[in-house]
Write an enzyme that holds these catalytic residues in place. Sequence first.
Site, PDB file in Angstrom:
ATOM      1  N   VAL A  11       0.891  -1.130  -0.003  1.00 19.90           N
ATOM      2  CA  VAL A  11      -0.224  -0.070  -0.206  1.00 19.90           C
ATOM      3  C   VAL A  11       0.913   1.305  -0.075  1.00 19.90           C
ATOM      4  O   VAL A  11       0.512   2.031  -0.870  1.00 19.90           O
ATOM      5  CB  VAL A  11      -0.892  -0.203   1.149  1.00 19.90           C
ATOM      6  CG1 VAL A  11      -1.878   1.417   1.275  1.00 19.90           C
ATOM      7  CG2 VAL A  11      -1.904  -1.243   1.145  1.00 19.90           C
ATOM      8  N   ASP A  30      11.051   4.359   5.773  1.00 15.70           N
ATOM      9  CA  ASP A  30      11.060   2.778   6.474  1.00 15.70           C
ATOM     10  C   ASP A  30      12.444   3.009   7.239  1.00 15.70           C
ATOM     11  O   ASP A  30      13.266   3.511   7.032  1.00 15.70           O
ATOM     12  CB  ASP A  30      11.475   1.946   5.243  1.00 15.70           C
ATOM     13  CG  ASP A  30      10.642   0.680   5.576  1.00 15.70           C
ATOM     14  OD1 ASP A  30       9.835   0.199   5.093  1.00 15.70           O
ATOM     15  OD2 ASP A  30      11.229  -0.048   6.421  1.00 15.70           O
ATOM     16  N   GLU A 155      -7.789   2.549   1.513  1.00 11.72           N
ATOM     17  CA  GLU A 155      -7.269   2.094   0.115  1.00 11.72           C
ATOM     18  C   GLU A 155      -8.102   1.124  -0.331  1.00 11.72           C
ATOM     19  O   GLU A 155      -8.587   0.322   0.461  1.00 11.72           O
ATOM     20  CB  GLU A 155      -5.709   1.698   0.034  1.00 11.72           C
ATOM     21  CG  GLU A 155      -5.335   0.647   1.178  1.00 11.72           C
ATOM     22  CD  GLU A 155      -5.695  -0.773   0.448  1.00 11.72           C
ATOM     23  OE1 GLU A 155      -5.937  -1.015  -0.575  1.00 11.72           O
ATOM     24  OE2 GLU A 155      -5.722  -1.748   1.353  1.00 11.72           O
ATOM     25  N   LEU A 268     -19.468 -13.335  -7.580  1.00  7.40           N
ATOM     26  CA  LEU A 268     -20.484 -14.282  -7.574  1.00  7.40           C
ATOM     27  C   LEU A 268     -20.371 -15.592  -8.083  1.00  7.40           C
ATOM     28  O   LEU A 268     -20.816 -15.865  -9.257  1.00  7.40           O
ATOM     29  CB  LEU A 268     -21.810 -13.702  -8.214  1.00  7.40           C
ATOM     30  CG  LEU A 268     -22.874 -12.787  -6.765  1.00  7.40           C
ATOM     31  CD1 LEU A 268     -23.847 -12.298  -7.450  1.00  7.40           C
ATOM     32  CD2 LEU A 268     -23.433 -13.935  -5.697  1.00  7.40           C
ATOM     33  N   CYS A 278      -6.091 -10.016   2.789  1.00  3.44           N
ATOM     34  CA  CYS A 278      -7.163  -8.638   3.051  1.00  3.44           C
ATOM     35  C   CYS A 278      -8.557  -9.411   3.750  1.00  3.44           C
ATOM     36  O   CYS A 278      -8.948  -9.159   4.854  1.00  3.44           O
ATOM     37  CB  CYS A 278      -7.595  -7.870   1.907  1.00  3.44           C
ATOM     38  SG  CYS A 278      -5.935  -6.943   1.349  1.00  3.44           S
TER      39      CYS A 278
HETATM   40  C1  UGA Z   1      -9.247  -7.104  -2.075  1.00  2.00           C
HETATM   41  C2  UGA Z   1     -10.056  -6.047  -2.543  1.00  2.00           C
HETATM   42  O1  UGA Z   1     -10.704  -6.601  -3.572  1.00  2.00           O
HETATM   43  C3  UGA Z   1      -9.618  -4.726  -2.579  1.00  2.00           C
HETATM   44  O2  UGA Z   1     -10.712  -3.926  -2.957  1.00  2.00           O
HETATM   45  C4  UGA Z   1      -9.102  -4.334  -1.298  1.00  2.00           C
HETATM   46  O3  UGA Z   1      -8.321  -2.972  -1.392  1.00  2.00           O
HETATM   47  C5  UGA Z   1      -7.959  -5.044  -0.769  1.00  2.00           C
HETATM   48  O4  UGA Z   1      -8.693  -6.318  -0.678  1.00  2.00           O
HETATM   49  C6  UGA Z   1      -7.427  -4.545   0.654  1.00  2.00           C
HETATM   50  O5  UGA Z   1      -8.293  -4.719   1.570  1.00  2.00           O
HETATM   51  O6  UGA Z   1      -6.279  -4.542   0.519  1.00  2.00           O
HETATM   52  P1  UGA Z   1      -7.377  -8.553  -2.820  1.00  2.00           P
HETATM   53  O7  UGA Z   1      -7.033  -9.156  -1.459  1.00  2.00           O
HETATM   54  O8  UGA Z   1      -6.144  -8.404  -3.615  1.00  2.00           O
HETATM   55  O9  UGA Z   1      -7.941  -7.294  -2.819  1.00  2.00           O
HETATM   56  O10 UGA Z   1      -8.017  -9.556  -3.854  1.00  2.00           O
HETATM   57  P2  UGA Z   1      -9.179  -9.703  -4.911  1.00  2.00           P
HETATM   58  O11 UGA Z   1      -8.636  -9.754  -6.009  1.00  2.00           O
HETATM   59  O12 UGA Z   1     -10.299  -8.949  -4.359  1.00  2.00           O
HETATM   60  O13 UGA Z   1      -9.492 -11.562  -4.253  1.00  2.00           O
HETATM   61  C7  UGA Z   1      -9.599 -11.659  -2.958  1.00  2.00           C
HETATM   62  C8  UGA Z   1     -10.405 -13.102  -3.079  1.00  2.00           C
HETATM   63  O14 UGA Z   1     -11.487 -12.922  -3.873  1.00  2.00           O
HETATM   64  C9  UGA Z   1      -9.623 -14.038  -3.603  1.00  2.00           C
HETATM   65  O15 UGA Z   1      -9.568 -15.264  -2.938  1.00  2.00           O
HETATM   66  C10 UGA Z   1     -10.123 -14.313  -4.996  1.00  2.00           C
HETATM   67  O16 UGA Z   1      -9.745 -15.738  -5.289  1.00  2.00           O
HETATM   68  C11 UGA Z   1     -11.434 -14.052  -4.851  1.00  2.00           C
HETATM   69  N1  UGA Z   1     -11.953 -13.532  -6.238  1.00  2.00           N
HETATM   70  C12 UGA Z   1     -11.438 -12.483  -6.733  1.00  2.00           C
HETATM   71  C13 UGA Z   1     -13.058 -14.049  -6.915  1.00  2.00           C
HETATM   72  O17 UGA Z   1     -13.807 -15.179  -6.102  1.00  2.00           O
HETATM   73  N2  UGA Z   1     -13.631 -13.661  -7.815  1.00  2.00           N
HETATM   74  C14 UGA Z   1     -12.920 -12.434  -8.547  1.00  2.00           C
HETATM   75  O18 UGA Z   1     -13.525 -12.108  -9.422  1.00  2.00           O
HETATM   76  C15 UGA Z   1     -11.796 -11.898  -7.952  1.00  2.00           C
END
Ligand code: UGA
Length: 456
Positions: A11, A30, A155, A268, A278
């Site tokens: 971040v 840092d 963020e 979904l 996260c």
């Molecule tokens: C997530 C959020 O999407 C961000 O908006 C947020 O800022 C971030 O956490 C955070 O709190 O810093 P991230 O953990 O990088 O981001 O991951 P995602 O790409 O959203 O994926 C999270 C989970 O959802 C994964 O296990 C992934 O497999 C699943 N996922 C992701 C789905 O099931 N479908 C998708 O289309 C995308």
Amino acid sequence: MKISIIGTGYVGLVTGVCLATRGHQVICVDKQEDIVKRINEAQPTIYEPGLDELLEGAVSKRNLLATTSLMDAVKCTEVTIVAVGTPYSEGKIDLSQIKQSVREIGDILKNKDKYHVVCIKSTVVPTTTDTVVKNILEEASGKKAGRFGLAMNPEFLREGKAVEDFMNPDRIVIGAYDKKSFNTVKRIYKDQFKAPIIRVNLRTAEMIKYASNGLLAALISYSNEVASICEETGGIDVKEVLEGVTLDKRFSPRVGDLLINPEMTTYLMAGCGFGGSCFPKDVKALVSFADNRGYSAEMLKSILKINETQPLRLVSRLETAVGGLQGKKVAVLGVAFKPDTDDVRESPALIIIKELLNKMATVVVVDPIAVENADKVIPANASSLCYSSDYKYALQDADAAILATSWPEFSAIPAQEFVMLMKNPVLVDGRRVYDKQAMEAAEVEYIGVGLAEFLP
Ligand code: UGA
């Protein structure tokens, strides 16, 4: 504007590099000298697509520099963004890094006459900024909030898409202690980024972040719950069900002849469950926060429970298909929590691996880039677990395979290859990426999440 940023994780560094790219003068702070040195040499300390190029540009234009001196950074900037880690440990969010950083900033503000805004970007539970952070800053600086500014600016960056998300934000949420704090933080974004800027109070900004991640996690667990009901019923494919659901114009509006398919609907989808640094941490932190306030967040608790049992359900179906797992060789395809990352934190694949080992299977895990990290969490051993980056090696003589991460190279494995390589071609598709008919035509026993044979 002159901006300092504490914390150079994904971040902090992405924020620093992107703000410098948009013309701000950024100082990253840092404590570790080697990290500071690497950033000043324009070498990214984390991997994010597009970051290296922007870092190079920002450093060469002298819009970004790194230092170990928080004192220098705070003194010659107008805003300090706090982007340190807030892990979940021992049943609650761990604010120790936040507390330490703001205490140090407060000490410096004691002797800084010019107005300065402290802006929290780390994900913190509601009330953290207007109680914990504010109190520490007031105590350490000997000044009342108002003489210094206070803001909370969450963020919304996805791992692997953090630069793209920062440069093209959908919304900029600024929680502000007062108007002056808001106006100062707004100047960071106004004119440089095209997105609605929402002004809210500090705790609302904190809650927006949790409510956003909680909703996305809820969509995934909801899909997985529907998948389980489909499996128990037989003859219903969760993929068709969820497609039918998302075609509702309130999810997927039609503009003229064009069907808009919002990215939100990709959450979904039934699968092995969510992971990463996260969703699991944030949902757990919100549950424990609510519990401490005397409210039991039942829906959030169910989201977590479904997410923990989902990978186990897949192993159980696999076990039934192969008639017991003891001594069977199982290939686990993918260990990263999602494709395009080597991050295995809270990956559902890890639960799958542990369960297979509990059931005395011999496990070969394959992943293009995440095996090293996985080995640190569940170390390989000569008798039952090994890691590889070659799926052919993993499938060779296997009694079953289970797809846990939808890497394109795994989705592209043809049915014939499963048949040729495996001793017994049983395939559990934990992400629903394969064509059931093509697999069955090649005599692969196909088990898809959210799909079971028709039961009269
Ligand atoms: C997530 C959020 O999407 C961000 O908006 C947020 O800022 C971030 O956490 C955070 O709190 O810093 P991230 O953990 O990088 O981001 O991951 P995602 O790409 O959203 O994926 C999270 C989970 O959802 C994964 O296990 C992934 O497999 C699943 N996922 C992701 C789905 O099931 N479908 C998708 O289309 C995308």
